[in-house]
Enzyme design. Structure first.
Site, short mmCIF file in Angstrom:
data_model
loop_
_atom_site.label_atom_id
_atom_site.label_comp_id
_atom_site.label_asym_id
_atom_site.label_seq_id
_atom_site.Cartn_x
_atom_site.Cartn_y
_atom_site.Cartn_z
N ILE A 1 0.85 -1.19 0.00
CA ILE A 1 0.00 0.00 0.00
C ILE A 1 0.89 1.24 0.00
O ILE A 1 1.92 1.27 0.67
CB ILE A 1 -0.93 -0.01 1.23
CG1 ILE A 1 -1.94 -1.16 1.10
CG2 ILE A 1 -1.64 1.32 1.41
CD1 ILE A 1 -2.83 -1.33 2.30
N LYS B 1 2.09 7.17 7.98
CA LYS B 1 2.99 6.87 9.10
C LYS B 1 2.94 7.99 10.13
O LYS B 1 2.74 9.15 9.79
CB LYS B 1 4.43 6.69 8.60
CG LYS B 1 4.68 5.37 7.90
CD LYS B 1 6.17 5.13 7.80
CE LYS B 1 6.44 3.72 7.31
NZ LYS B 1 7.87 3.41 7.31
N LYS C 1 -1.59 0.19 11.03
CA LYS C 1 -0.48 -0.31 10.21
C LYS C 1 0.47 -1.06 11.16
O LYS C 1 1.26 -0.45 11.87
CB LYS C 1 0.25 0.84 9.52
CG LYS C 1 1.32 0.37 8.53
CD LYS C 1 1.95 1.56 7.82
CE LYS C 1 2.91 1.09 6.73
NZ LYS C 1 4.04 0.32 7.24
N GLU D 1 -0.74 -9.95 9.40
CA GLU D 1 0.59 -9.62 9.92
C GLU D 1 0.93 -10.49 11.11
O GLU D 1 0.15 -10.60 12.06
CB GLU D 1 0.60 -8.14 10.36
CG GLU D 1 1.97 -7.55 10.48
CD GLU D 1 2.39 -6.84 9.21
OE1 GLU D 1 3.45 -6.21 9.22
OE2 GLU D 1 1.66 -6.91 8.20
#
Length: 817
Positions: free
Chosen positions: A95, A335, A133, A193
């Protein structure tokens, strides 16, 4: 993944797009290799992202610069060879990651989505699924008829690694699906994940310390390493967790949900862990609120994250939006800034790396940041310390950059300790910083050798490569290598033990070792490691390995001169440059005394390489180590008189141009040679003798000659020039058929090895290069020639097979038709 060499100087400027793009590709491929293959990233994610976006923008502006190995065409790293390869039916695309984490960034993504969908201000807000994330390792889980049949890593996005046995050890991952409404899909690939909780990571490290084992660096690398353990039992010992967040291939799913959020709900019902920190939000403002809410609770989460992910919630709209290049248009990752904290610098030390790199390190009052207690932070290099003006006593902002490498970001100047200036006004005293600016030491703190910094390089290095204990293991590994001294059997394990157990302090000590030394070393190493060999248990002592090793060391005492020079590990000196030194100067005695201006006269030796060679031999400790090798019986073979072709390079005009006098160009050097026909005359030249030179050149030359060091260098150069001219033959040796030609070998030849072919070409006078360019004269191509052959055809370079090469070598000199 291709391996790249560290650039010899700084990165190309942005006004040279082709060179800049090549540099960016090399850096990004190296960083990706460190991150995905080695699990040892050397730079924070933010640096990779910055370089990636720069390359992406450059390739958009200059499409002709995009190459097949560009990271913009990739998703991740290479597949490790130890695991079976798994080709993803649906690629595991990454992504897009944005570093603009402000409200404007979220609004910009929303505006982009609306624009792609053709929506205007009168249309309702787009609904998004907002989630975390995670900072772990991406995994694809494949279920057939409800049972887990395969687990694979992302790999390069197209092909991953089969890690099924290790994934089965993670208890959170269901081995069989729980039916929903009495149904499971025929095929269901779930993506998510693998990560490690912070408390589990701390418990794991506590166990490691109790056992006396090495502790792990951070949860992300520990989780990635566990998944890629070849022994599933070792993977099972690591407390891993999992979150599902998406789908791969799906077949036979009745009533498949229509939104991403509801899909995650159903995955949870199937038995997968799904993070509760997620929400369906409306428009850009909803994304901003989610981002700020997660930022506020980030430190209290039980696991590490490095941002949030926004996805268009409607799966139908996702399909309509589609993909651009390697990324979906319907999703973006934002982020957070790397976590930061304030602390105080107690001291600034320097560390010496295994290749001699000198790195300033700030010793800090311990501070908890980024999930760990930080006591040291890198200051990178001398320029960075000066730019930030970091001093002892300063209060600094420390960032755990990329959530891995602590670094000093900046100084809080209004907290800097100050002292009154002596003698200033008692009632209005002037103040100055209590501590002086940092200065890089002139000598290595480990061995005392000179510290040198090449022009254009940020990193300073210890010049005592053969002597410095910080570089000892690396120096011996290089020295003993197959293409250097070729010491049979002296592998990494033996080198480590010889150094760690104090049997070898310098390279020459290798030639003083006895059979008893090796046997004692083995016994001590086994005791240290808690190992009892079978032969010892049986009351015997194995000696054959040590005898073979001693034979290998003794056999290495007579290497060709070029290989001996390569073995010394001189910075920038590879096989080709070592051969040039041996071929042109002829003897070790000449080479170890040659100053940089003389070295610059040799073919393919530039200023950086010449300075590196001269610096190496100018270091007394390296000369001592070299003498110790010769005294131990090492005797380089094949020494000869200097090459007569060097005569023209030793003309004063040629040498003047290599002295490094500012403004003294090659043309001006020829004019100077008329005024001062010998080097001795140049040393004592008077200003009125230089009337033919421009005033600025004359001033620069006289200033250069005013230096005692420069005049001493000139005298040394003059003396060595005289020795070379006296020692060289009157005429040059007969040229080889390929004298002065550049040849590239590629692919597998039917009869000759690469080394055999290279030796034959070099014996005929050719320079064998590793890359194809416009300066290449021939490419010798075998089976599986690959990109070098394609490059040769593109540049119209003549291509030969093995038979063609052998035929060419039989022709008389000068006939290459």
């Amino acid at each position: 993944m291709s391996k790249t060499e560290e650039p010899a100087s700084g990165p190309p400027s942005k006004d040279r797009p082709e060179a800049r793009a090549a540099w960016l590709r090399a850096e990004l491929n190296r960083y990706a290799h460190e991150y995905y293959v080695l699990d040892q990233p050397s730079v924070p994610d933010v640096e990779y992202d910055r370089l990636y976006r720069e390359l992406e923008a450059l390739e958009t502006e200059h499409p002709e610069l995009k190459t097949p190995d560009s990271p913009t065409l990739r998703v991740g790293g290479a597949v490790l060879p130890e695991f079976a390869a798994v080709r993803h039916v649906i690629p595991m695309l990454s992504i897009r990651t944005e570093t603009d984490t402000t409200a404007n960034g979220a609004r910009a993504f929303d505006a982009s989505v609306r624009r792609e969908l053709g929506l205007d201000d009168t249309d309702p807000p787009v609904e998004y699924a907002a989630e975390l994330k995670f900072d772990g390792l991406a995994i694809n889980l494949r279920y057939e008829r409800g049972y887990l049949v395969q687990a694979a890593t992302r790999g390069d996005g197209t092909t991953g690694e089969d890690v099924t046995q290790n994934i089965r050890t993670i208890r959170q991952i269901p081995l069989g699906l729980s039916p929903v409404d009495g149904h499971v899909p025929d095929v269901l690939e779930v993506r998510g994940e693998v990560y490690m909780r912070r408390d589990d990571f701390e418990k794991l490290n506590a166990r490691q310390r109790e056992r006396g084992d090495k502790t792990f660096v951070n949860p992300r690398n520990t989780a990635a390493g566990a998944v890629r353990q070849l022994d599933p039992k070792m993977a099972a010992e690591r407390p891993l967790s999992f979150f599902a967040y998406g789908l791969g291939e799906v077949a036979g799913w009745k009533g498949m949900p229509g939104t991403h959020s509801s899909m995650l709900d159903v995955l949870q019902a199937f038995g997968f862990p799904v993070s509760n920190e997620r929400a369906a939000v409306a428009g850009g403002e909803g994304l901003v609120r989610f981002h700020e809410a997660i930022r506020a609770k980030r430190d209290s989460l039980p696991f590490d994250i490095d941002g949030v992910v926004y996805k268009v919630n409607s799966l139908a709209l996702q399909r309509e939006l589609g993909f651009r290049s390697r990324e979906p248009r319907w999703a973006v990752a934002h982020k957070y800034p790397a976590q930061e904290a304030l602390t105080t610098v107690e001291s600034i030390d320097v560390q010496v790396g295994r290749t001699g790199a000198i790195t300033p390190v700030a010793r800090l009052v311990p501070v908890f940041v980024g999930g760990v207690t930080v006591t040291n932070a890198t200051l990178h290099n001398e320029d960075e310390v000066r730019r930030k003006d970091v001093r002892v006593g300063d209060t600094v902002i420390v960032r755990r950059a990329g959530d891995v490498i602590p670094e000093v970001v900046s100084v809080v100047l209004d907290r800097r300790p100050l002292d009154d200036v002596p003698g200033s006004d008692l009632f209005n005293p002037q103040q100055q910083p209590k501590y002086p600016p940092f200065e890089l030491p002139k000598t290595c703190p480990v061995c005392g050798s000179h510290v040198v910094r090449e022009e254009g390089e940020a990193v300073a290095r210890c010049s005592g490569g053969l002597f410095c204990s910080a570089q000892r293991k690396e120096a011996i590994r290089h020295f003993a290598g197959r293409r250097m001294m070729d010491i049979e059997g002296l592998g990494e394990r033996y080198i480590d033990n010889l150094v760690e157990l104090d049997y070898v302090h310098g390279i020459a000590d290798l030639y003083k070792l006895t059979l008893e030394d090796f046997l004692e070393m083995k016994r001590r190493a086994d005791e240290r490691d808690g190992v009892t060999p079978e032969t010892v248990s049986a009351g015997k002592i194995a000696t054959k390995w040590a005898e073979n090793l001693l034979e290998g060391i003794q056999a290495s005492k007579t290497p060709p001169l070029a290989r001996f020079l390569f073995a010394l590990g001189i910075r920038h000196v590879g096989e080709s440059t070592a051969k040039t030194l041996a071929d042109w100067l002829g003897s070790l005695a000449m080479i170890r005394r040659a100053p940089a201006p003389l070295l610059l006269a040799l073919p393919d030796v530039g200023a950086t390489v010449a300075e590196a060679i001269a610096d190496f031999f100018a270091e007394p400790k390296n000369q001592q180590a070299l003498d110790a090798l010769l005294e131990a019986g090492v005797a380089p073979q094949g020494e000869h008189a200097p090459n007569a072709k060097l005569r023209e390079k030793l003309e004063p005009a040629e040498l003047y141009a290599t002295l490094g006098v500012p403004k003294l160009t090659a043309t001006r050097a020829k004019q100077l040679a008329v005024a001062a026909p010998t080097l001795a005359q140049l040393a004592s030249v008077e200003p009125d003798q230089l009337a033919g030179l421009p005033a600025d050149v004359t001033a620069s030359l006289l200033e250069w000659l005013a230096s005692h060091d420069h005049r001493a260098q000139l005298a040394k150069l003059d003396a060595l020039r005289g020795e070379l001219l006296a020692a060289m033959p009157a005429e040059a040796a007969e040229e080889g058929v390929l004298d002065g030609k550049t040849v590239v070998l590629t692919g597998t030849l039917p009869n000759l090895t690469r080394d055999e072919a290279k030796a034959m070409l070099e014996a005929a006078g050719a320079k064998v290069s590793g890359s194809v360019s416009k300066k290449t004269d021939y490419v010798v191509a075998g089976e599986d020639a690959g990109s070098k052959l394609a490059k040769a055809e593109e540049l119209n370079v003549k291509v030969l097979d093995e038979a063609g090469m052998l035929a060419l070598l039989k022709k008389p000199a000068g006939d290459q038709a």
